[in-house]
Scaffold this motif. Structure first.
Motif, PDB file in Angstrom:
ATOM      1  N   VAL A  19       0.844  -1.199   0.000  1.00 14.83           N
ATOM      2  CA  VAL A  19       0.000   0.000   0.000  1.00 14.83           C
ATOM      3  C   VAL A  19       0.878   1.247   0.000  1.00 14.83           C
ATOM      4  CG1 VAL A  19      -1.621   1.351   1.397  1.00 14.83           C
ATOM      5  CG2 VAL A  19      -2.006  -1.096   1.058  1.00 14.83           C
ATOM      6  N   ASN A  22       2.683   1.599  -3.414  1.00 15.06           N
ATOM      7  CA  ASN A  22       1.768   2.051  -4.462  1.00 15.06           C
ATOM      8  C   ASN A  22       1.415   3.520  -4.292  1.00 15.06           C
ATOM      9  OD1 ASN A  22       1.736  -0.447  -5.696  1.00 15.06           O
ATOM     10  ND2 ASN A  22      -0.086  -1.139  -4.615  1.00 15.06           N
ATOM     11  N   SER A  23       1.217   3.952  -3.063  1.00 14.89           N
ATOM     12  CA  SER A  23       0.906   5.361  -2.812  1.00 14.89           C
ATOM     13  C   SER A  23       2.070   6.251  -3.208  1.00 14.89           C
ATOM     14  CB  SER A  23       0.572   5.582  -1.335  1.00 14.89           C
ATOM     15  OG  SER A  23      -0.612   4.900  -0.995  1.00 14.89           O
ATOM     16  N   ARG A  26       2.259   6.354  -7.022  1.00 16.82           N
ATOM     17  CA  ARG A  26       1.193   7.191  -7.556  1.00 16.82           C
ATOM     18  C   ARG A  26       1.512   8.672  -7.344  1.00 16.82           C
ATOM     19  NH1 ARG A  26      -2.711   5.179  -4.561  1.00 16.82           N
ATOM     20  NH2 ARG A  26      -2.594   3.175  -5.594  1.00 16.82           N
ATOM     21  N   GLY A  27       2.005   9.002  -6.163  1.00 17.44           N
ATOM     22  CA  GLY A  27       2.342  10.393  -5.873  1.00 17.44           C
ATOM     23  C   GLY A  27       3.468  10.909  -6.745  1.00 17.44           C
TER      24      GLY A  27
END
Length: 59
Positions: A19, A22-23, A26-27
């Motif tokens: 998690v 992935n965050s 994405r950021g």
């Protein structure tokens, strides 16, 4: 601790790390997209006077 509990804790840790990864991805992707868009806009604005003169337009 029993093996099932250890496995559950390890799985929870792996999920949590995924998690976070992935965050972060994405950021960073969003940041890069925004930076590219800003750079493209700055480049276009910087080239605008040159384009006006090369098209024969001076005002």
């Amino acid at each position: 601790m029993n093996n099932q509990l250890i496995n559950d804790l390890n799985n929870a840790r792996i999920i949590g790390q995924n998690v976070l990864a992935n965050s972060l991805k994405r950021g960073l992707t969003n940041f890069a997209s925004e930076a590219d868009a800003a750079a493209a806009q700055d480049f276009a604005l910087a080239r605008a006077p040159d384009n006006l003169y090369s098209n024969g337009k001076t005002s």
